[in-house]
Design an enzyme around this catalytic site. Structure first.
Site, PDB file in Angstrom:
ATOM      1  N   TYR A 256       0.842  -1.197   0.000  1.00 25.15           N
ATOM      2  CA  TYR A 256       0.000   0.000   0.000  1.00 25.15           C
ATOM      3  C   TYR A 256       0.877   1.246   0.000  1.00 25.15           C
ATOM      4  CZ  TYR A 256      -4.489   2.299   1.109  1.00 25.15           C
ATOM      5  OH  TYR A 256      -5.646   3.040   1.074  1.00 25.15           O
TER       6      TYR A 256
ATOM      7  N   LYS B 111      -1.200  -1.100  -4.303  1.00 23.58           N
ATOM      8  CA  LYS B 111      -2.362  -0.218  -4.220  1.00 23.58           C
ATOM      9  C   LYS B 111      -1.877   1.200  -3.973  1.00 23.58           C
ATOM     10  CE  LYS B 111      -6.697   0.580  -1.755  1.00 23.58           C
ATOM     11  NZ  LYS B 111      -7.551   0.222  -0.611  1.00 23.58           N
TER      12      LYS B 111
END
Length: 308
Positions: free
Chosen positions: A137, A162
């Site tokens: 992330y 992400k």
């Protein structure tokens, strides 16, 4: 053999329903998960940002993952959230593996800004603790360079990245240099706003906050975007996405609280209740959202009956 395919399409990030006593409402959680599955979301991410990951006890986390894993029952890929304190992150990764999920999304370490070497070691420790799929992330104090992600991509467990930063220069470098070795997920707040900029780079998955209460509009938007239907994209921007996004930006924590308000407005079993430091949606903003959703459902009616 573990399926190393990254998630694609629209990913659901369910909230954690709380009852009047502030405890997790498990019956409501199951109902909301079933709703997302019936609406055709391609993957589910439980106990992540929208699920108030930061505020779940170890016991709550484990019971939630167990309940949702039995509810999803392999129908779509199921991911959990891990991160923060390194020891706790590894413990949650191991819990996730034991309970049979497909993988996890790794949140930033607690508070500390690390050098790239430190970020690499943080991710490496979690990734190598299990055989589950891992999604990195890009957010807050854990933004990896191209070189760091290239090194982490050497681990087969790492299947995706992400992005929650909106750094398009970095995203272009990443997608150009790494290509389809990894899956690319748009994790920006209200990701529909930015998805048109991400699709050309190879991002074919995004987390949709509004899919928790109007998933049919998420689907209509994404289909229109992929089919270059500019008129439909414009209409949904005008009717739904931009007005909701304007409310989201009015208060810190609305990225979570506004989802619960929207769910309550359309009749899903969740109260406008959150845990501090997040605060519930203010009454005036709640009424604004209600009016937006009335227009949205009139202009883009769902297949099921919804009364507001």
């Amino acid at each position: 053999m573990t399926n190393r395919q990254p998630p694609t399409g629209i990913s659901g990030f369910p909230v954690t329903p709380l009852n009047e006593n502030g405890n997790i409402d498990e019956e409501a959680l199951v109902t909301n998960i079933e709703f997302l599955l019936e609406e055709g979301l391609e993957s589910i991410f439980i106990a992540c940002g929208a699920g108030e990951f930061h505020n779940l006890s170890r016991k709550e986390y484990e019971s939630m993952v167990k309940l949702v894993a039995s509810t999803v029952d392999g129908r779509v890929p199921l991911y959990t959230g891990v991160g923060g304190n390194l020891t706790e992150a590894i413990e949650k990764a191991e819990v996730s593996e034991r309970l049979g999920v497909d993988g996890y999304l790794i949140f930033p370490p607690y508070l500390i800004d690390g050098e790239q070497e430190g970020i690499y070691e943080y991710y490496k420790a979690i990734v190598t603790s299990t055989d589950l799929n891992a999604i990195l992330y890009q957010r807050s104090n854990a933004i990896s360079s191209v070189e760091t992600i290239e090194k982490l991509a050497e681990f087969p467990q790492v299947i995706g990245v992400k992005d929650g930063t909106g750094n398009m220069e970095l995203n272009i470098e990443l997608t150009q240099k790494i290509g389809n070795r990894l899956g690319w997920l748009n994790g920006m707040p209200m990701a529909e706003v930015t998805m048109p900029a991400y699709v050309p780079l190879g991002f074919n998955c995004y987390s949709s906050a509004i899919s928790n209460y109007i998933p049919h509009i998420s689907r209509k938007f994404y289909n229109a975007l992929l089919n270059d239907d500019k008129q439909t994209v414009h209409e949904i921007y005008e009717d739904v996405i931009l007005p909701i996004n304007q409310i989201r930006r009015k208060r810190k924590g609305y990225a979570v609280a506004l989802i619960k308000a929207g769910m309550e407005i359309v009749g899903l079993p969740v109260a406008n209740t959150v845990r501090p430091p997040v605060v519930p949606v203010e009454e005036a903003h709640y009424e604004e959202l209600k009016q937006i959703l009335k227009v949205a459902l009139e202009n883009h009616p769902p297949n099921r009956e919804v009364t507001i």
